[in-house]
Design a protein around this motif. Structure first.
Motif, mmCIF file in Angstrom:
data_model
loop_
_atom_site.group_PDB
_atom_site.id
_atom_site.type_symbol
_atom_site.label_atom_id
_atom_site.label_comp_id
_atom_site.label_asym_id
_atom_site.label_seq_id
_atom_site.Cartn_x
_atom_site.Cartn_y
_atom_site.Cartn_z
ATOM 1 N N GLU A 1 0.809 -1.223 0.000
ATOM 2 C CA GLU A 1 0.000 0.000 0.000
ATOM 3 C C GLU A 1 0.843 1.273 0.000
ATOM 4 O OE1 GLU A 1 -2.842 -0.016 3.119
ATOM 5 O OE2 GLU A 1 -3.929 -1.771 2.362
ATOM 6 N N ARG A 2 1.922 1.293 0.756
ATOM 7 C CA ARG A 2 2.695 2.531 0.897
ATOM 8 C C ARG A 2 3.865 2.615 -0.076
ATOM 9 N NH1 ARG A 2 1.309 1.001 5.960
ATOM 10 N NH2 ARG A 2 3.280 -0.090 6.310
ATOM 11 N N MET A 3 3.952 1.699 -1.031
ATOM 12 C CA MET A 3 5.052 1.738 -1.985
ATOM 13 C C MET A 3 4.658 2.548 -3.212
ATOM 14 S SD MET A 3 7.311 -1.332 -3.647
ATOM 15 C CE MET A 3 7.985 -1.705 -2.018
ATOM 16 N N ASN A 4 5.558 3.414 -3.639
ATOM 17 C CA ASN A 4 5.298 4.236 -4.812
ATOM 18 C C ASN A 4 6.262 3.852 -5.928
ATOM 19 O OD1 ASN A 4 4.303 6.430 -6.448
ATOM 20 N ND2 ASN A 4 3.727 7.444 -4.532
ATOM 21 N N ALA A 5 6.072 4.452 -7.076
ATOM 22 C CA ALA A 5 6.978 4.218 -8.203
ATOM 23 C C ALA A 5 7.110 5.497 -9.007
ATOM 24 C CB ALA A 5 6.459 3.088 -9.087
ATOM 25 N N SER A 6 8.352 5.910 -9.229
ATOM 26 C CA SER A 6 8.656 7.101 -10.024
ATOM 27 C C SER A 6 9.575 6.692 -11.166
ATOM 28 C CB SER A 6 9.359 8.158 -9.167
ATOM 29 O OG SER A 6 8.616 8.450 -7.993
ATOM 30 N N VAL A 7 9.488 7.410 -12.271
ATOM 31 C CA VAL A 7 10.371 7.130 -13.404
ATOM 32 C C VAL A 7 11.018 8.423 -13.867
ATOM 33 C CG1 VAL A 7 9.234 5.030 -14.215
ATOM 34 C CG2 VAL A 7 8.409 7.245 -15.003
ATOM 35 N N GLY B 1 14.856 -13.018 -3.917
ATOM 36 C CA GLY B 1 13.996 -13.611 -2.899
ATOM 37 C C GLY B 1 13.540 -12.587 -1.878
ATOM 38 N N LEU B 2 14.474 -11.742 -1.440
ATOM 39 C CA LEU B 2 14.128 -10.687 -0.483
ATOM 40 C C LEU B 2 13.147 -9.704 -1.103
ATOM 41 C CD1 LEU B 2 14.517 -9.188 2.194
ATOM 42 C CD2 LEU B 2 16.582 -8.123 1.204
ATOM 43 N N LEU B 3 13.379 -9.342 -2.371
ATOM 44 C CA LEU B 3 12.480 -8.415 -3.048
ATOM 45 C C LEU B 3 11.065 -8.982 -3.130
ATOM 46 C CD1 LEU B 3 12.107 -5.803 -4.726
ATOM 47 C CD2 LEU B 3 12.755 -7.139 -6.747
ATOM 48 N N ALA B 4 10.947 -10.261 -3.451
ATOM 49 C CA ALA B 4 9.624 -10.890 -3.531
ATOM 50 C C ALA B 4 8.915 -10.846 -2.184
ATOM 51 C CB ALA B 4 9.755 -12.329 -4.020
ATOM 52 N N LEU B 5 9.652 -11.087 -1.107
ATOM 53 C CA LEU B 5 9.038 -11.050 0.225
ATOM 54 C C LEU B 5 8.556 -9.647 0.578
ATOM 55 C CD1 LEU B 5 11.514 -13.356 2.179
ATOM 56 C CD2 LEU B 5 9.115 -13.845 1.639
ATOM 57 N N ILE B 6 9.353 -8.638 0.244
ATOM 58 C CA ILE B 6 8.947 -7.261 0.536
ATOM 59 C C ILE B 6 7.714 -6.882 -0.272
ATOM 60 C CG2 ILE B 6 9.631 -4.835 0.306
ATOM 61 C CD1 ILE B 6 12.505 -5.711 0.949
ATOM 62 N N LEU B 7 7.727 -7.209 -1.568
ATOM 63 C CA LEU B 7 6.603 -6.842 -2.427
ATOM 64 C C LEU B 7 5.335 -7.614 -2.075
ATOM 65 C CD1 LEU B 7 8.451 -6.498 -5.847
ATOM 66 C CD2 LEU B 7 7.679 -4.680 -4.329
ATOM 67 N N ALA B 8 5.491 -8.778 -1.455
ATOM 68 C CA ALA B 8 4.331 -9.550 -0.998
ATOM 69 C C ALA B 8 3.864 -9.111 0.389
ATOM 70 C CB ALA B 8 4.672 -11.038 -0.979
ATOM 71 N N ASP C 1 10.120 -6.544 5.906
ATOM 72 C CA ASP C 1 10.176 -5.125 6.225
ATOM 73 C C ASP C 1 10.696 -4.323 5.021
ATOM 74 O OD1 ASP C 1 10.714 -2.568 7.297
ATOM 75 O OD2 ASP C 1 10.996 -3.438 9.296
ATOM 76 N N PRO C 2 9.963 -3.293 4.571
ATOM 77 C CA PRO C 2 10.406 -2.472 3.438
ATOM 78 C C PRO C 2 11.722 -1.737 3.688
ATOM 79 C CG PRO C 2 8.056 -2.150 3.835
ATOM 80 C CD PRO C 2 8.586 -2.947 4.990
ATOM 81 N N ARG C 3 12.171 -1.691 4.935
ATOM 82 C CA ARG C 3 13.438 -0.999 5.188
ATOM 83 C C ARG C 3 14.611 -1.734 4.543
ATOM 84 N NH1 ARG C 3 16.245 -2.792 10.108
ATOM 85 N NH2 ARG C 3 15.133 -4.537 11.075
#
Length: 305
Positions: free
Chosen positions: A168-174, A207-214, A218-220
């Protein structure tokens, strides 16, 4: 198969692949969309393009959307017809934002719309798009939206993908530069063999990225999760300004990566006004479209009597 409709509208999102370590595997959909309208006609195929590619994209049977539509009609054993196609392209071309995947997915869905509801599943759309694209990392988020992790099974036996809603709190900029890089040139810069240590590094980060995105980690840890050793530095000579910007942003604690094959930079964060202005002054176009929760959509109607 007899065509059920003669008018179809499709909207397909831009995508960003790799997300750092997930080379040819990870991707996400962005809130930037191409919109394509198609009418089945009795005459010769005609294509009108507005926006990106309006002066360079073929406007006949060579058009990638048209080619994907034709191939899908053949796949469905459906009638071939003349196509009156209007494209409103908002996804920059040769930028690492999945413009070719969007065109392929759009063409497949246009044919699906002509054939009617139930003509093919989303899984079939992914398989056909992967056959045309070569790998599913851009096609999957264009179809399903959100964040995707994709893979292929044995050659000729299909593509698979898992789609996740973005945290929910993740954004994306380009940050989009004024220059482009052909995907073929970016791929040619990659070595045929990689070190075992570097492969292990990327497996751990993916693997860590998949866990964060799921939403399971922790997003930190996102800075660690978007680190890469397999493709970004190796491609730096084909896009030095892009690689320098990625390094500059990461030094400031922002999870920046090369978007797809580049040269756009993706940042999984909201950018400050100060940083946006700094980037614009340096010649970058800055957009903060966020992660699109939905993939491609289509609607079809029967207009002829």
């Amino acid at each position: 198969m007899r065509l059920q409709n003669d008018h179809v509208r499709v909207r397909v999102p831009a995508t960003s692949a790799n997300l750092g370590p997930g080379f040819d595997t990870a991707g996400l959909a962005l809130g930037i969309y191409d919109e394509i309208e198609l009418r089945a006609i009795a005459g010769q195929t005609r294509v009108t393009v507005h926006g990106y590619g309006e002066d360079s994209v073929p406007t006949d049977e060579r058009n990638l959307v048209v080619q994907a539509t034709r191939r899908t009609l053949d796949y469905l054993d459906a009638s071939q017809v003349g196509l009156l196609l209007t494209a409103r392209n908002r996804i920059p071309h040769a930028s690492g934002l999945g413009s070719s995947a969007a065109a392929v997915v759009a063409g497949i869905l246009l044919a699906r719309g002509l054939a009617g509801e139930g003509a093919m599943t989303d899984e079939e759309v992914l398989e056909l798009a992967t056959q045309m694209e070569g790998h599913p990392d851009n096609a999957a988020p264009a179809i399903f939206g959100g964040v995707t992790f994709s893979w292929t099974v044995e050659p000729g036996r299909g593509a698979r993908s898992i789609a996740l809603p973005a945290p929910e709190r993740m954004n994306a900029s380009v940050l989009i530069p004024h220059y482009s890089v052909a995907t073929s040139a970016a791929r040619a810069a990659l070595p045929e063999v990689v070190a075992h240590e570097d492969a292990r590094f990327n497996v751990a980060r993916t693997g860590l990225l998949a866990l964060i995105l799921a939403g399971k980690a922790d997003p930190r840890y996102l800075m660690d999760a978007t680190d890469d050793r397999l493709h970004q530095r190796q491609r730096s000579e084909t896009m030095p300004q892009t690689y320098d910007l990625v390094c500059y942003l990461r030094e400031r604690g922002l999870p920046a990566v090369v978007s797809g094959a580049g040269p756009t930079v993706l940042v999984l964060a909201q950018l400050s006004d100060e940083l946006c202005e700094e980037a614009r002054q340096a010649g970058w176009r800055v957009e903060q479209p966020g992660i699109s929760p939905v993939g491609a959509t289509w609607e079809a109607t029967k207009e002829a009597s």
